[in-house]
Design an enzyme around this catalytic site. Structure first.
Site, PDB file in Angstrom:
ATOM      1  N   ARG A  57      -5.009  14.202   0.384  1.00 13.13           N
ATOM      2  CA  ARG A  57      -4.470  13.747  -0.914  1.00 13.13           C
ATOM      3  C   ARG A  57      -2.949  14.100  -0.989  1.00 13.13           C
ATOM      4  O   ARG A  57      -2.089  13.329  -1.394  1.00 13.13           O
ATOM      5  CB  ARG A  57      -5.177  14.099  -2.045  1.00 13.13           C
ATOM      6  CG  ARG A  57      -4.433  13.498  -3.435  1.00 13.13           C
ATOM      7  CD  ARG A  57      -5.390  13.509  -4.700  1.00 13.13           C
ATOM      8  NE  ARG A  57      -6.344  14.823  -4.739  1.00 13.13           N
ATOM      9  CZ  ARG A  57      -5.974  15.994  -4.913  1.00 13.13           C
ATOM     10  NH1 ARG A  57      -4.707  16.543  -5.045  1.00 13.13           N
ATOM     11  NH2 ARG A  57      -6.999  16.957  -4.691  1.00 13.13           N
ATOM     12  N   TYR A 110       5.988  -9.796 -12.665  1.00 11.39           N
ATOM     13  CA  TYR A 110       4.640  -9.891 -12.064  1.00 11.39           C
ATOM     14  C   TYR A 110       3.476  -9.690 -13.029  1.00 11.39           C
ATOM     15  O   TYR A 110       3.489  -8.889 -13.907  1.00 11.39           O
ATOM     16  CB  TYR A 110       4.282  -8.725 -10.817  1.00 11.39           C
ATOM     17  CG  TYR A 110       3.034  -8.892 -10.300  1.00 11.39           C
ATOM     18  CD1 TYR A 110       2.649  -9.851  -9.372  1.00 11.39           C
ATOM     19  CD2 TYR A 110       2.172  -7.812 -10.558  1.00 11.39           C
ATOM     20  CE1 TYR A 110       1.224  -9.897  -8.914  1.00 11.39           C
ATOM     21  CE2 TYR A 110       0.783  -7.578  -9.826  1.00 11.39           C
ATOM     22  CZ  TYR A 110       0.477  -8.711  -9.126  1.00 11.39           C
ATOM     23  OH  TYR A 110      -0.793  -8.651  -8.430  1.00 11.39           O
ATOM     24  N   ASP A 183      11.540  -4.131  -8.616  1.00 11.18           N
ATOM     25  CA  ASP A 183      10.767  -4.550  -8.011  1.00 11.18           C
ATOM     26  C   ASP A 183      11.271  -5.631  -7.056  1.00 11.18           C
ATOM     27  O   ASP A 183      11.320  -6.604  -7.051  1.00 11.18           O
ATOM     28  CB  ASP A 183       9.631  -5.310  -9.106  1.00 11.18           C
ATOM     29  CG  ASP A 183       8.317  -5.598  -8.059  1.00 11.18           C
ATOM     30  OD1 ASP A 183       8.466  -5.807  -6.830  1.00 11.18           O
ATOM     31  OD2 ASP A 183       7.320  -5.669  -8.595  1.00 11.18           O
ATOM     32  N   LYS A 208       2.288  -7.339   0.703  1.00 10.37           N
ATOM     33  CA  LYS A 208       3.227  -8.350   0.602  1.00 10.37           C
ATOM     34  C   LYS A 208       4.007  -8.500   1.922  1.00 10.37           C
ATOM     35  O   LYS A 208       3.278  -8.376   2.972  1.00 10.37           O
ATOM     36  CB  LYS A 208       3.797  -9.045  -0.447  1.00 10.37           C
ATOM     37  CG  LYS A 208       3.282  -8.731  -1.988  1.00 10.37           C
ATOM     38  CD  LYS A 208       2.008  -9.320  -2.245  1.00 10.37           C
ATOM     39  CE  LYS A 208       1.134  -9.051  -3.221  1.00 10.37           C
ATOM     40  NZ  LYS A 208       1.715  -8.746  -4.501  1.00 10.37           N
TER      41      LYS A 208
HETATM   42  C1  LIG Z   1       1.596  -8.154  -5.708  1.00  6.69           C
HETATM   43  C2  LIG Z   1       2.859  -7.540  -6.674  1.00  6.69           C
HETATM   44  C3  LIG Z   1       2.856  -6.245  -7.326  1.00  6.69           C
HETATM   45  C4  LIG Z   1       1.387  -5.798  -7.534  1.00  6.69           C
HETATM   46  O1  LIG Z   1       0.991  -4.972  -5.947  1.00  6.69           O
HETATM   47  P1  LIG Z   1      -0.575  -4.880  -5.514  1.00  6.69           P
HETATM   48  O2  LIG Z   1      -0.278  -4.338  -4.421  1.00  6.69           O
HETATM   49  O3  LIG Z   1      -1.414  -5.940  -5.676  1.00  6.69           O
HETATM   50  O4  LIG Z   1      -0.903  -3.807  -6.594  1.00  6.69           O
HETATM   51  C5  LIG Z   1       3.865  -6.018  -7.911  1.00  6.69           C
HETATM   52  N1  LIG Z   1       4.960  -6.638  -8.025  1.00  6.69           N
HETATM   53  C6  LIG Z   1       5.009  -7.994  -7.374  1.00  6.69           C
HETATM   54  C7  LIG Z   1       6.318  -8.748  -7.603  1.00  6.69           C
HETATM   55  C8  LIG Z   1       4.059  -8.350  -6.612  1.00  6.69           C
HETATM   56  O5  LIG Z   1       4.175  -9.667  -5.785  1.00  6.69           O
END
Ligand SMILES: *Cc1c(COP(=O)(O)O)cnc(C)c1O
Length: 393
Positions: A57, A110, A183, A208
């Site tokens: 962890r 998001y 982000d 992603k």
């Molecule tokens: C998918 C996404 C998230 C969240 O990420 P997870 O891996 O699904 O928890 C946050 N910001 C953006 C822009 C995203 O596309």
């Protein structure tokens, strides 16, 4: 070569993605980082840790390898990976905010980020306000009206691909004593470098483009601020939302080819966006690489080597046409998520953005979002053409 050097920021990303944190295994010479699928590590006498490893962890060699690789690609001093993008966002904000603090977010963020803030952080006592971050005067007015710990920026945003000027936002925010988080999931570290532009922290959903193959859920926080890094690392270990060694290995493998993939995603997306603009069934195409996009000039200055793989369209036939279009493609798979090698299609109002319906973040019901993959662009166009033809059939 310093981290502000243009070659370091843009051209050398591909090299660092292959080599940083990827020393061959000291014992066997294994070229690919081993998946250290172990929860604990033998100590040579009490407290005699080998390389600082005690419990997975807290620290695991496969995760360390990915963190070093990602930090180098971003040009950040610190990178910490998590079990999801939202876990990364949660830990960054929870470790550095307290009840009574305020956060200002974009009106096109998001949906999961908005849900986390409005349903978890607001009841905890954090103040949440929404602003159009693509409008600098609106941002300036909002920042002057109240004291904000953070302004939260997504650019390109999801799903309308709105473009926020990161350097200008950072300048305005810092004048008001507010920190900037970007982000950077949609652009990826290949196309956009928020820390160089003045942001204080960057977050990713590595699910992603960084993972890139729709086979792992993960996230990361990056910063050059050692105090923030310490706070994030402390809560990461205390709360435990860490990626498994196998997750980390998939992220390492994905990141090695990110530069190649993102350039191809971007080239395909531009070609498809230009073609979609010629179709009568399409009312409006949203892609920052198009001159018709309101953020095109800022995007052309801020993004390097392409405009990303996400394209959204509004259909002239309304929500029904949107649903039908998204259900009749053959190469594009009807699914949430984005950034994988395969093309995906979805209707945000009914799928990814259902949780923001009825809020200031609501999206148009005739909108279809495309995650353009790295297939042959002409094959993708043939598929979209048959699905659009089907609407008037
Ligand atoms: C998918 C996404 C998230 C969240 O990420 P997870 O891996 O699904 O928890 C946050 N910001 C953006 C822009 C995203 O596309």
């Amino acid at each position: 070569m310093t981290k502000a050097d243009k070659h370091y920021i843009e051209d050398a990303i591909a090299t660092r993605a292959i080599h940083a944190g990827q020393e061959p295994d000291a014992l066997t010479g294994a070229v690919s980082t081993p998946i250290y699928m172990t929860s604990t590590f033998k100590q040579d006498g009490v407290g005699g840790l080998r390389g600082g490893y005690d419990y997975s962890r807290s620290v695991n060699p496969t995760r360390t390898s990915f963190d070093e690789q990602l930090a180098a690609v971003e040009g950040a001093d610190y990178a910490m990976s998590f079990s999801s993008g939202l876990a990364a966002i949660d830990v960054l904000l929870r470790s550095t905010m307290k009840p009574g603090d305020n956060i200002l977010i974009g009106n096109d963020v998001y949906g999961g980020t908005y849900r986390l803030l409005s349903k978890v952080f607001v009841p905890w006592g954090v103040g949440l306000d929404v602003v159009d971050t693509t409008d600098p005067s609106a941002v300036n007015t909002a920042l002057a009206a109240k004291s904000y710990k953070y302004i939260w920026v997504e650019t390109p945003s999801n799903p309308l691909l709105g473009i926020t000027d990161i350097a200008l936002t950072a300048q305005l925010a810092h004048e008001h004593g507010t920190k900037v988080v970007v982000d950077n999931t949609f652009a990826s570290p290949v196309l956009q470098h928020p820390l160089v532009d003045g942001a204080d922290a960057v977050v990713y959903s590595t699910t992603k483009y960084i993972g890139g193959h729709s086979d792992v859920v993960g996230g990361a926080v990056l910063t050059n601020d050692s105090q923030v890094a310490d706070q994030v690392a402390f809560l990461q270990n205390s709360a435990g939302a860490v990626p498994s060694p196998f997750d980390s290995w998939l992220d390492i493998r994905g990141l090695k080819t990110l530069d190649l993939r993102v350039r191809r995603h971007s080239a395909n997306a531009l070609k498809i966006a230009e073609w979609l603009e010629t179709r009568p069934e399409v009312e409006r195409v949203w892609y920052p690489g198009l001159e018709s996009h309101p953020g095109h000039e800022v995007a052309a200055r801020q993004m390097h080597g392409g405009f990303g793989g996400m394209v959204s369209v509004q259909l002239a036939g309304g929500p029904e046409a949107a649903n039908r279009f998204a259900s009749s493609t053959r190469l594009f798979t009807l699914a949430e998520s984005l950034g994988g090698v395969e093309s995906l299609i979805e209707v945000p109002a009914a799928m990814t953005h259902a949780s923001v319906s009825g809020t200031t973040l609501e999206v148009p019901a005739n909108l279809v979002r495309l995650s353009i993959g790295i297939e042959n662009a002409d094959d993708l166009i043939v598929d979209l053409a048959q699905a659009l033809d089907d609407l008037s059939a």
